[in-house]
Design an enzyme around this catalytic site. Sequence first.
Site, mmCIF file in Angstrom:
data_model
loop_
_atom_site.group_PDB
_atom_site.id
_atom_site.type_symbol
_atom_site.label_atom_id
_atom_site.label_comp_id
_atom_site.label_asym_id
_atom_site.label_seq_id
_atom_site.Cartn_x
_atom_site.Cartn_y
_atom_site.Cartn_z
ATOM 1 N N ARG A 162 37.494 47.838 40.546
ATOM 2 C CA ARG A 162 38.659 46.947 40.521
ATOM 3 C C ARG A 162 39.020 46.461 39.112
ATOM 4 N NH1 ARG A 162 38.772 43.480 45.825
ATOM 5 N NH2 ARG A 162 40.988 43.501 45.360
ATOM 6 N N CYS B 241 33.647 44.534 43.049
ATOM 7 C CA CYS B 241 33.131 43.973 44.305
ATOM 8 C C CYS B 241 32.644 45.150 45.146
ATOM 9 C CB CYS B 241 34.234 43.194 45.029
ATOM 10 S SG CYS B 241 35.531 44.255 45.652
ATOM 11 N N ARG C 16 36.640 34.153 54.105
ATOM 12 C CA ARG C 16 37.581 34.241 52.980
ATOM 13 C C ARG C 16 38.971 34.651 53.456
ATOM 14 N NH1 ARG C 16 35.380 37.475 47.984
ATOM 15 N NH2 ARG C 16 37.423 36.753 47.368
ATOM 16 N N ILE D 210 42.726 54.358 48.146
ATOM 17 C CA ILE D 210 43.010 53.241 47.230
ATOM 18 C C ILE D 210 41.747 52.758 46.528
ATOM 19 C CG2 ILE D 210 43.947 50.886 47.052
ATOM 20 C CD1 ILE D 210 46.083 52.914 47.793
ATOM 21 N N LYS E 78 47.068 35.158 53.296
ATOM 22 C CA LYS E 78 46.187 34.896 52.136
ATOM 23 C C LYS E 78 46.731 35.606 50.903
ATOM 24 C CE LYS E 78 42.420 37.554 51.642
ATOM 25 N NZ LYS E 78 42.291 38.259 50.350
ATOM 26 N N ASN E 79 47.161 36.859 51.087
ATOM 27 C CA ASN E 79 47.541 37.672 49.925
ATOM 28 C C ASN E 79 48.940 37.383 49.400
ATOM 29 O OD1 ASN E 79 45.006 38.699 50.040
ATOM 30 N ND2 ASN E 79 45.602 40.730 50.775
ATOM 31 N N ASP F 292 43.978 47.789 53.739
ATOM 32 C CA ASP F 292 43.359 46.608 54.348
ATOM 33 C C ASP F 292 43.247 46.708 55.858
ATOM 34 O OD1 ASP F 292 44.716 44.101 52.060
ATOM 35 O OD2 ASP F 292 43.128 45.589 51.867
ATOM 36 N N ARG G 269 38.163 37.245 42.826
ATOM 37 C CA ARG G 269 38.795 38.104 41.829
ATOM 38 C C ARG G 269 40.262 37.748 41.622
ATOM 39 N NH1 ARG G 269 40.108 42.238 42.257
ATOM 40 N NH2 ARG G 269 39.674 43.179 40.254
HETATM 41 C C1 EPZ Z 1 45.367 43.438 46.465
HETATM 42 O O1 EPZ Z 1 44.235 43.625 45.635
HETATM 43 C C2 EPZ Z 1 44.857 42.723 47.704
HETATM 44 N N1 EPZ Z 1 44.285 41.425 47.327
HETATM 45 C C3 EPZ Z 1 43.793 43.574 48.387
HETATM 46 O O2 EPZ Z 1 43.415 42.913 49.581
HETATM 47 C C4 EPZ Z 1 44.419 44.926 48.760
HETATM 48 O O3 EPZ Z 1 43.425 45.741 49.341
HETATM 49 C C5 EPZ Z 1 44.981 45.587 47.504
HETATM 50 O O4 EPZ Z 1 45.929 44.707 46.855
HETATM 51 C C6 EPZ Z 1 45.685 46.900 47.815
HETATM 52 O O5 EPZ Z 1 46.715 46.664 48.741
HETATM 53 C C7 EPZ Z 1 45.123 40.385 47.115
HETATM 54 O O6 EPZ Z 1 46.340 40.510 47.222
HETATM 55 C C8 EPZ Z 1 44.485 39.072 46.760
HETATM 56 P P1 EPZ Z 1 45.457 46.708 43.425
HETATM 57 P P2 EPZ Z 1 44.444 44.139 44.101
HETATM 58 O O7 EPZ Z 1 45.599 46.152 42.057
HETATM 59 O O8 EPZ Z 1 45.692 43.560 43.564
HETATM 60 C C9 EPZ Z 1 43.337 50.100 40.847
HETATM 61 C C10 EPZ Z 1 41.931 42.005 51.135
HETATM 62 O O9 EPZ Z 1 41.109 42.557 51.873
HETATM 63 N N2 EPZ Z 1 43.692 49.272 39.685
HETATM 64 O O10 EPZ Z 1 46.684 47.058 44.200
HETATM 65 O O11 EPZ Z 1 43.178 43.867 43.373
HETATM 66 C C11 EPZ Z 1 42.290 49.430 41.731
HETATM 67 O O12 EPZ Z 1 40.990 49.699 41.264
HETATM 68 C C12 EPZ Z 1 42.050 42.459 49.701
HETATM 69 O O13 EPZ Z 1 42.706 41.085 51.472
HETATM 70 C C13 EPZ Z 1 43.400 49.726 38.401
HETATM 71 O O14 EPZ Z 1 42.833 50.802 38.217
HETATM 72 O O15 EPZ Z 1 44.596 45.700 44.327
HETATM 73 C C14 EPZ Z 1 42.562 50.062 43.077
HETATM 74 O O16 EPZ Z 1 41.919 51.322 43.110
HETATM 75 C C15 EPZ Z 1 41.014 43.518 49.339
HETATM 76 N N3 EPZ Z 1 43.743 48.961 37.336
HETATM 77 C C16 EPZ Z 1 44.083 50.290 43.073
HETATM 78 O O17 EPZ Z 1 44.480 50.231 41.699
HETATM 79 C C17 EPZ Z 1 44.388 47.746 37.484
HETATM 80 O O18 EPZ Z 1 44.689 47.089 36.469
HETATM 81 C C18 EPZ Z 1 44.865 49.244 43.845
HETATM 82 O O19 EPZ Z 1 44.458 47.969 43.372
HETATM 83 C C19 EPZ Z 1 44.671 47.300 38.797
HETATM 84 C C20 EPZ Z 1 44.324 48.073 39.886
#
Ligand code: EPZ
Length: 421
Positions: free
Chosen positions: A122, A117, A400, A330, A22-23, A308, A93
């Site tokens: 996020r 969420c 999902r 995270i 999915k990701n 995850d 998202r």
């Molecule tokens: C991706 O989400 C994945 N989703 C998530 O999987 C996964 O948990 C996450 O990466 C971490 O590995 C998809 O790929 C669709 P991040 P993403 O940006 O990109 C902070 C699942 O269960 N952050 O790496 O949204 C954020 O708040 C899902 O399949 C900022 O502060 O995650 C978090 O604390 C859940 N500002 C950390 O960074 C930003 O602009 C990591 O978020 C972006 C992120």
Amino acid sequence: MDKLLIRGGGPLSGEIRVSGSKNAALPILAATLLSSEPVRVSNLPHLHDITTMIALLRSMGTELLVDEKLCVEINGATTKQTTAPYELVKTMRASILVLGPLLAHFGRARVSFPGGCAIGSRPVDQHLRGLEAMGAQIDVDEGYITATCPNGRLKGAHILFDMVTVGGTENVLMAACLAEGRTVLENAAREPEIIDLANCLIAMGAKISGHGSATITIDGVEKLGGCSYSVMPDRIEAGTYLVAAAATRGNIKLRDIDPNTLDAVLVKLEEAGAKIEHGEDWISLDMEGRRPKAVSFKTVPYPGFPTDMQAQFTAMNAVAEGVAKVSETIFENRLIQTHEMNRMGANISVDGNTALITGTERLKGAPVMASDLRASASLVIAGLVADGETLVDRIYHIDRGYECIEEKFLSLGADIRRVSS
Ligand code: EPZ
């Protein structure tokens, strides 16, 4: 609203095929917006989020064909409007991933601001800062992000992310492919899904190097062409079934999975007492009937232990031998499933972003409520090792991210079925 009814039982055993990731699929589908010719994407998992992304592309007038095996052919050049509406973004998202491609290919984009969420706020500030560094004008009003290219085309830039962000790396990586000149991303995410996206972009004609490391270099090109691309297997789905087998003292084999994408998870499963074997595209796990040992870990960006997989291991630790300390670094609210597990007789105390889990032999079945995708999967695992029945509510979260979850668990010997309330 559907629920999953699980009757706790014995060890899982058997063999299943891992679905497409999915990701990896979500950013790759967004990346087709960059192309001037049809891009064919295969091995897509049949999941609600994939359907939502396809609906989003169609809502922008992008011509796409879907065949009976859920292979899609998408021609980004046919996109008619560049707005991603609130009605769709609020349900997923990851819709934010169309921002970079729309801006880079069409010079403008209007995307509803993705809310938080259950697992955290996020924010997307890193996505926006990266695009601004490339010359984008970003305005936020009435809940929408409006991005434009005042100079007609994005310009390459040297971008340092404040924290490792998978989505931020993906959005800026995609935009940089059509920017003028060179872009260097520092402190980039290293997840296998980033590598898969980069490989698809390279097949479309992008010039990218360093993907999979913390420094990615992109030399922008005038246009991207078509290609055929098969999405990588889902390492988190694979890890979820491995942990379920470990928690139930089982013995399973997974096909169509690259074990190299699960190093940290396999190390922890061996620490829990699992006998792991693997080949180029398969993994087997055998507990030899033993109760798992408790394993402690801290979630960190790839190649460290993945956030995850945290909830799933928390479920295994709930019935493991010993005490485990789990730290979620995270997301700010990703230990929520522990409260539902305690209702099933688990012994978990939470202090801030750390959980202390004292294993018990078995849990007790109970009605529980899912809160997010991976928390739902952990409650299914808890139900498999509980005496009696567990009814997991709000399983739209599961739909999902887990293709045919009840069929796959049934084929491994679980007593699980979907019931409609
Ligand atoms: C991706 O989400 C994945 N989703 C998530 O999987 C996964 O948990 C996450 O990466 C971490 O590995 C998809 O790929 C669709 P991040 P993403 O940006 O990109 C902070 C699942 O269960 N952050 O790496 O949204 C954020 O708040 C899902 O399949 C900022 O502060 O995650 C978090 O604390 C859940 N500002 C950390 O960074 C930003 O602009 C990591 O978020 C972006 C992120």
